[in-house]
Design a protein around this motif. Sequence first.
Motif, short mmCIF file in Angstrom:
data_model
loop_
_atom_site.label_atom_id
_atom_site.label_comp_id
_atom_site.label_asym_id
_atom_site.label_seq_id
_atom_site.Cartn_x
_atom_site.Cartn_y
_atom_site.Cartn_z
N GLU A 6 26.00 48.97 41.10
CA GLU A 6 27.38 48.95 40.59
C GLU A 6 27.46 49.27 39.10
O GLU A 6 28.47 49.78 38.63
CB GLU A 6 28.00 47.58 40.80
CG GLU A 6 28.24 47.20 42.24
CD GLU A 6 28.81 45.81 42.33
OE1 GLU A 6 30.01 45.68 42.61
OE2 GLU A 6 28.03 44.85 42.09
N HIS A 7 26.38 48.97 38.36
CA HIS A 7 26.39 49.21 36.91
C HIS A 7 26.54 50.69 36.57
O HIS A 7 27.04 51.02 35.49
CB HIS A 7 25.09 48.68 36.28
CG HIS A 7 24.99 47.20 36.37
ND1 HIS A 7 24.39 46.57 37.43
CD2 HIS A 7 25.41 46.23 35.54
CE1 HIS A 7 24.45 45.26 37.24
NE2 HIS A 7 25.06 45.03 36.11
N HIS A 12 32.97 53.15 37.31
CA HIS A 12 32.65 52.15 36.29
C HIS A 12 31.97 52.80 35.09
O HIS A 12 32.33 52.53 33.93
CB HIS A 12 31.75 51.05 36.88
CG HIS A 12 31.29 50.05 35.88
ND1 HIS A 12 32.14 49.12 35.31
CD2 HIS A 12 30.08 49.84 35.32
CE1 HIS A 12 31.47 48.38 34.46
NE2 HIS A 12 30.21 48.79 34.44
N CYS A 55 34.14 45.53 34.14
CA CYS A 55 32.92 44.76 33.88
C CYS A 55 32.98 43.37 34.48
O CYS A 55 31.98 42.85 34.96
CB CYS A 55 32.65 44.68 32.38
SG CYS A 55 32.13 46.25 31.65
N GLU A 56 34.18 42.77 34.48
CA GLU A 56 34.34 41.43 35.03
C GLU A 56 34.03 41.39 36.53
O GLU A 56 33.65 40.35 37.06
CB GLU A 56 35.75 40.91 34.77
CG GLU A 56 35.98 40.52 33.34
CD GLU A 56 37.43 40.22 33.01
OE1 GLU A 56 38.31 40.42 33.89
OE2 GLU A 56 37.68 39.79 31.88
N ARG A 57 34.18 42.51 37.21
CA ARG A 57 33.94 42.56 38.65
C ARG A 57 32.45 42.72 39.00
O ARG A 57 32.09 42.65 40.16
CB ARG A 57 34.73 43.71 39.27
CG ARG A 57 36.23 43.48 39.26
CD ARG A 57 36.97 44.53 40.06
NE ARG A 57 36.95 45.84 39.44
CZ ARG A 57 37.86 46.31 38.59
NH1 ARG A 57 38.87 45.54 38.23
NH2 ARG A 57 37.77 47.51 38.09
N ILE A 58 31.61 42.93 37.99
CA ILE A 58 30.20 43.18 38.24
C ILE A 58 29.37 42.03 37.67
O ILE A 58 29.51 41.67 36.50
CB ILE A 58 29.76 44.52 37.61
CG1 ILE A 58 30.54 45.67 38.25
CG2 ILE A 58 28.25 44.73 37.78
CD1 ILE A 58 30.30 47.02 37.62
N ASP A 59 28.52 41.48 38.51
CA ASP A 59 27.67 40.36 38.10
C ASP A 59 26.78 40.78 36.93
O ASP A 59 26.22 41.88 36.92
CB ASP A 59 26.79 39.93 39.28
CG ASP A 59 26.08 38.62 39.00
OD1 ASP A 59 26.70 37.72 38.40
OD2 ASP A 59 24.90 38.51 39.39
N GLY A 60 26.71 39.93 35.91
CA GLY A 60 25.87 40.21 34.76
C GLY A 60 26.53 41.02 33.67
O GLY A 60 25.89 41.38 32.68
N GLN A 62 29.43 40.02 32.04
CA GLN A 62 30.42 39.20 31.36
C GLN A 62 30.39 39.40 29.84
O GLN A 62 31.45 39.37 29.20
CB GLN A 62 30.21 37.72 31.71
CG GLN A 62 30.72 37.36 33.10
CD GLN A 62 29.97 38.09 34.22
OE1 GLN A 62 28.75 38.20 34.20
NE2 GLN A 62 30.69 38.60 35.19
#
Length: 80
Positions: A6-7, A12, A55-60, A62
Amino acid sequence: MEAGGEHVAPAHFRGMMACAEICRGSAHTMLLGAQNHAPVCRACAALCRDCAASCERIDGMQDCAQACQACAQACERMAR
């Protein structure tokens, strides 16, 4: 890039690149003392908020989301 997944998903990643680029452009506009910097700063704030939401929707991500939110707030102040 190394994180993958996802990154670096196209939407994104494009959003992060757009955010970084408009932040650079906004900073240069301000450093040049351009009188019409307000529209650039407003656009920067909008792109930073979009990036933060992504970014808030992807773990790590924050820390990135918080940095984008802080940048958006700063840009809004500069647009006034």
